[in-house]
Design a protein around this motif. Structure first.
Motif, PDB file in Angstrom:
ATOM      1  N   ASP A  28      13.170  -5.135  -8.690  1.00  0.00           N
ATOM      2  CA  ASP A  28      12.407  -4.424  -9.718  1.00  0.00           C
ATOM      3  C   ASP A  28      10.929  -4.776  -9.522  1.00  0.00           C
ATOM      4  O   ASP A  28      10.516  -5.912  -9.764  1.00  0.00           O
ATOM      5  N   TYR A  29      10.150  -3.811  -9.087  1.00  0.00           N
ATOM      6  CA  TYR A  29       8.768  -4.024  -8.647  1.00  0.00           C
ATOM      7  C   TYR A  29       7.780  -3.355  -9.602  1.00  0.00           C
ATOM      8  O   TYR A  29       7.868  -2.156  -9.843  1.00  0.00           O
ATOM      9  N   VAL A  30       6.845  -4.132 -10.130  1.00  0.00           N
ATOM     10  CA  VAL A  30       5.785  -3.569 -10.973  1.00  0.00           C
ATOM     11  C   VAL A  30       4.727  -2.948 -10.067  1.00  0.00           C
ATOM     12  O   VAL A  30       4.064  -3.646  -9.290  1.00  0.00           O
ATOM     13  N   ILE A  31       4.571  -1.633 -10.152  1.00  0.00           N
ATOM     14  CA  ILE A  31       3.599  -0.962  -9.297  1.00  0.00           C
ATOM     15  C   ILE A  31       2.177  -1.323  -9.751  1.00  0.00           C
ATOM     16  O   ILE A  31       1.966  -1.853 -10.841  1.00  0.00           O
ATOM     17  N   ALA A  32       1.219  -1.010  -8.907  1.00  0.00           N
ATOM     18  CA  ALA A  32      -0.202  -1.221  -9.248  1.00  0.00           C
ATOM     19  C   ALA A  32      -0.624  -0.099 -10.202  1.00  0.00           C
ATOM     20  O   ALA A  32      -1.414   0.788  -9.860  1.00  0.00           O
ATOM     21  N   TYR A  33      -0.115  -0.171 -11.432  1.00  0.00           N
ATOM     22  CA  TYR A  33      -0.254   0.953 -12.365  1.00  0.00           C
ATOM     23  C   TYR A  33      -1.692   1.179 -12.810  1.00  0.00           C
ATOM     24  O   TYR A  33      -2.057   2.294 -13.213  1.00  0.00           O
ATOM     25  N   ARG A  34      -2.533   0.155 -12.726  1.00  0.00           N
ATOM     26  CA  ARG A  34      -3.929   0.333 -13.125  1.00  0.00           C
ATOM     27  C   ARG A  34      -4.684   1.249 -12.169  1.00  0.00           C
ATOM     28  O   ARG A  34      -5.755   1.759 -12.515  1.00  0.00           O
ATOM     29  N   ARG A  35      -4.146   1.466 -10.984  1.00  0.00           N
ATOM     30  CA  ARG A  35      -4.797   2.336 -10.009  1.00  0.00           C
ATOM     31  C   ARG A  35      -4.362   3.796 -10.132  1.00  0.00           C
ATOM     32  O   ARG A  35      -4.890   4.651  -9.408  1.00  0.00           O
ATOM     33  N   ILE A  36      -3.386   4.062 -10.997  1.00  0.00           N
ATOM     34  CA  ILE A  36      -2.879   5.431 -11.112  1.00  0.00           C
ATOM     35  C   ILE A  36      -3.984   6.387 -11.541  1.00  0.00           C
ATOM     36  O   ILE A  36      -4.115   7.495 -11.003  1.00  0.00           O
ATOM     37  N   ASP A  37      -4.794   5.981 -12.485  1.00  0.00           N
ATOM     38  CA  ASP A  37      -5.885   6.820 -12.957  1.00  0.00           C
ATOM     39  C   ASP A  37      -7.033   6.726 -11.958  1.00  0.00           C
ATOM     40  O   ASP A  37      -7.778   5.758 -11.942  1.00  0.00           O
ATOM     41  N   GLY A  38      -7.150   7.715 -11.118  1.00  0.00           N
ATOM     42  CA  GLY A  38      -8.233   7.762 -10.150  1.00  0.00           C
ATOM     43  C   GLY A  38      -7.798   7.586  -8.708  1.00  0.00           C
ATOM     44  O   GLY A  38      -8.447   8.096  -7.799  1.00  0.00           O
ATOM     45  N   ASP A  39      -6.709   6.865  -8.473  1.00  0.00           N
ATOM     46  CA  ASP A  39      -6.275   6.624  -7.095  1.00  0.00           C
ATOM     47  C   ASP A  39      -4.752   6.506  -7.035  1.00  0.00           C
ATOM     48  O   ASP A  39      -4.209   5.469  -6.639  1.00  0.00           O
ATOM     49  N   PRO A  40      -4.021   7.548  -7.425  1.00  0.00           N
ATOM     50  CA  PRO A  40      -2.565   7.456  -7.451  1.00  0.00           C
ATOM     51  C   PRO A  40      -1.950   7.239  -6.074  1.00  0.00           C
ATOM     52  O   PRO A  40      -0.863   6.671  -5.954  1.00  0.00           O
ATOM     53  N   GLY A  41      -2.653   7.668  -5.030  1.00  0.00           N
ATOM     54  CA  GLY A  41      -2.135   7.461  -3.686  1.00  0.00           C
ATOM     55  C   GLY A  41      -2.011   5.998  -3.326  1.00  0.00           C
ATOM     56  O   GLY A  41      -1.169   5.620  -2.504  1.00  0.00           O
ATOM     57  N   TYR A  42      -2.833   5.164  -3.952  1.00  0.00           N
ATOM     58  CA  TYR A  42      -2.772   3.724  -3.680  1.00  0.00           C
ATOM     59  C   TYR A  42      -1.414   3.169  -4.074  1.00  0.00           C
ATOM     60  O   TYR A  42      -0.769   2.453  -3.304  1.00  0.00           O
ATOM     61  N   ALA A  43      -0.973   3.485  -5.278  1.00  0.00           N
ATOM     62  CA  ALA A  43       0.323   2.992  -5.741  1.00  0.00           C
ATOM     63  C   ALA A  43       1.446   3.507  -4.861  1.00  0.00           C
ATOM     64  O   ALA A  43       2.383   2.766  -4.520  1.00  0.00           O
ATOM     65  N   ALA A  44       1.374   4.768  -4.459  1.00  0.00           N
ATOM     66  CA  ALA A  44       2.406   5.336  -3.594  1.00  0.00           C
ATOM     67  C   ALA A  44       2.469   4.601  -2.263  1.00  0.00           C
ATOM     68  O   ALA A  44       3.556   4.315  -1.742  1.00  0.00           O
ATOM     69  N   ARG A  45       1.307   4.282  -1.699  1.00  0.00           N
ATOM     70  CA  ARG A  45       1.286   3.570  -0.408  1.00  0.00           C
ATOM     71  C   ARG A  45       1.861   2.161  -0.549  1.00  0.00           C
ATOM     72  O   ARG A  45       2.541   1.668   0.352  1.00  0.00           O
ATOM     73  N   GLN A  46       1.575   1.511  -1.676  1.00  0.00           N
ATOM     74  CA  GLN A  46       2.113   0.164  -1.889  1.00  0.00           C
ATOM     75  C   GLN A  46       3.636   0.202  -2.020  1.00  0.00           C
ATOM     76  O   GLN A  46       4.329  -0.655  -1.468  1.00  0.00           O
ATOM     77  N   VAL A  47       4.147   1.176  -2.752  1.00  0.00           N
ATOM     78  CA  VAL A  47       5.597   1.323  -2.863  1.00  0.00           C
ATOM     79  C   VAL A  47       6.199   1.595  -1.491  1.00  0.00           C
ATOM     80  O   VAL A  47       7.241   1.030  -1.125  1.00  0.00           O
ATOM     81  N   GLU A  48       5.542   2.438  -0.716  1.00  0.00           N
ATOM     82  CA  GLU A  48       6.049   2.775   0.612  1.00  0.00           C
ATOM     83  C   GLU A  48       6.095   1.537   1.519  1.00  0.00           C
ATOM     84  O   GLU A  48       7.065   1.330   2.262  1.00  0.00           O
ATOM     85  N   LYS A  49       5.071   0.698   1.442  1.00  0.00           N
ATOM     86  CA  LYS A  49       5.070  -0.524   2.251  1.00  0.00           C
ATOM     87  C   LYS A  49       6.222  -1.445   1.862  1.00  0.00           C
ATOM     88  O   LYS A  49       6.887  -2.030   2.720  1.00  0.00           O
ATOM     89  N   LEU A  50       6.452  -1.580   0.565  1.00  0.00           N
ATOM     90  CA  LEU A  50       7.556  -2.421   0.112  1.00  0.00           C
ATOM     91  C   LEU A  50       8.891  -1.804   0.515  1.00  0.00           C
ATOM     92  O   LEU A  50       9.797  -2.514   0.973  1.00  0.00           O
TER      93      LEU A  50
END
Length: 260
Positions: free
Chosen positions: A100-122
């Motif tokens: 159960d991984y807490v995404i970088a949710y603070r980056r969703i507003d303005g840079d949602p691709g960042y969170a997607a890339r982090q999930v993809e790496k994991l």
């Protein structure tokens, strides 16, 4: 499940429960007690969810068929993905079945691709281990941002969308849950996906409301332990009370100050 009685519903909800102990002062003895609680007279819960440091201890004691889940990047949702990957890999080596991984949710507003890339790496690092993305929906405030977070996590390869850590002022809510479920419904990847409400679920009525919503959005019978989990530590006692016939739906659960 309008064709079932409350006791049957309670038993079905127990089977979907991720029984959780993420208290800061948790010990091996607490984990042992959690495992005991997880084996109920009405069947076992789906999984227990514990801190990574206890995974090896719990794995040796877990009954057959019960899943073992742990948390990473919890509860802050930081951005050091390499540290997260290292923590997840150690947990997998110790025997966890689910992350159960807490995404970088603070980056969703303005840079949602960042969170997607982090999930993809994991996702790439942990292989086929079940990955539940915790979106911390109560901190996103805007329904549009919740939807963006959900889609980003799914695009990154998450298997489950989970509402929250339970550590913020607002945890799971039915409106946020509907957004997550609709994102799962509209996903075109063809992968088997799931949903996990977590935080603030304290009664049979709470748990049933999320199960009913999942079946409403996804189709009757969709909410099974393979696709639907309830993240909670305190709801089990009330589910058992209903399963035992000691409390009727609508009555005040023991130890609470309201009907729910």
């Amino acid at each position: 499940m309008t064709d079932t009685n409350p006791a049957e519903e309670a038993r079905a909800l127990i089977a979907c429960l991720d029984l959780t102990d993420l208290n800061d002062g948790s010990s091996e003895a607490d984990v042992d007690a959690l495992i005991e609680r997880a084996q109920t007279p009405h069947g076992n819960v789906a999984a227990i969810c514990i801190w990574p440091r206890f995974v090896a201890h719990a794995k040796a004691r877990l009954p057959a068929g019960m899943k073992l889940a742990t948390v990473v990047n919890f509860p802050d949702g930081g951005e050091d993905i390499e540290a997260v990957i290292a923590e997840a890999k150690q947990a997998i080596a110790d025997g966890t079945d689910e992350i159960d991984y807490v995404i970088a949710y603070r980056r969703i507003d303005g840079d949602p691709g960042y969170a997607a890339r982090q999930v993809e790496k994991l996702r790439e690092a942990i292989g086929g281990v079940t990955l539940k993305a915790i979106l911390e929906t109560g901190e996103l405030h805007d329904p549009a941002l919740i939807e963006v977070a959900a889609v980003s996590a799914l695009h990154g390869g998450a298997d489950f969308l989970k509402t929250s850590t339970g550590r913020t002022q607002t945890s799971a809510t039915l409106p946020a849950a509907r957004i997550l479920l609709r994102s799962i419904l509209q996903d075109e990847s063809g992968r088997a996906l799931g949903f996990k409400p977590s935080g603030g679920i304290r009664s049979f009525e709470d748990a049933r409301a999320y199960r009913d919503l999942a079946d409403e959005v996804m189709g009757k019978g969709w909410a099974t332990p393979e696709t639907f989990r309830i993240g909670a530590s305190g709801v089990l006692a009330d589910l058992l009370a209903v399963a035992d016939g000691k409390r009727a739906p609508g009555e005040r659960p023991a130890g609470t100050g309201s009907a729910y």
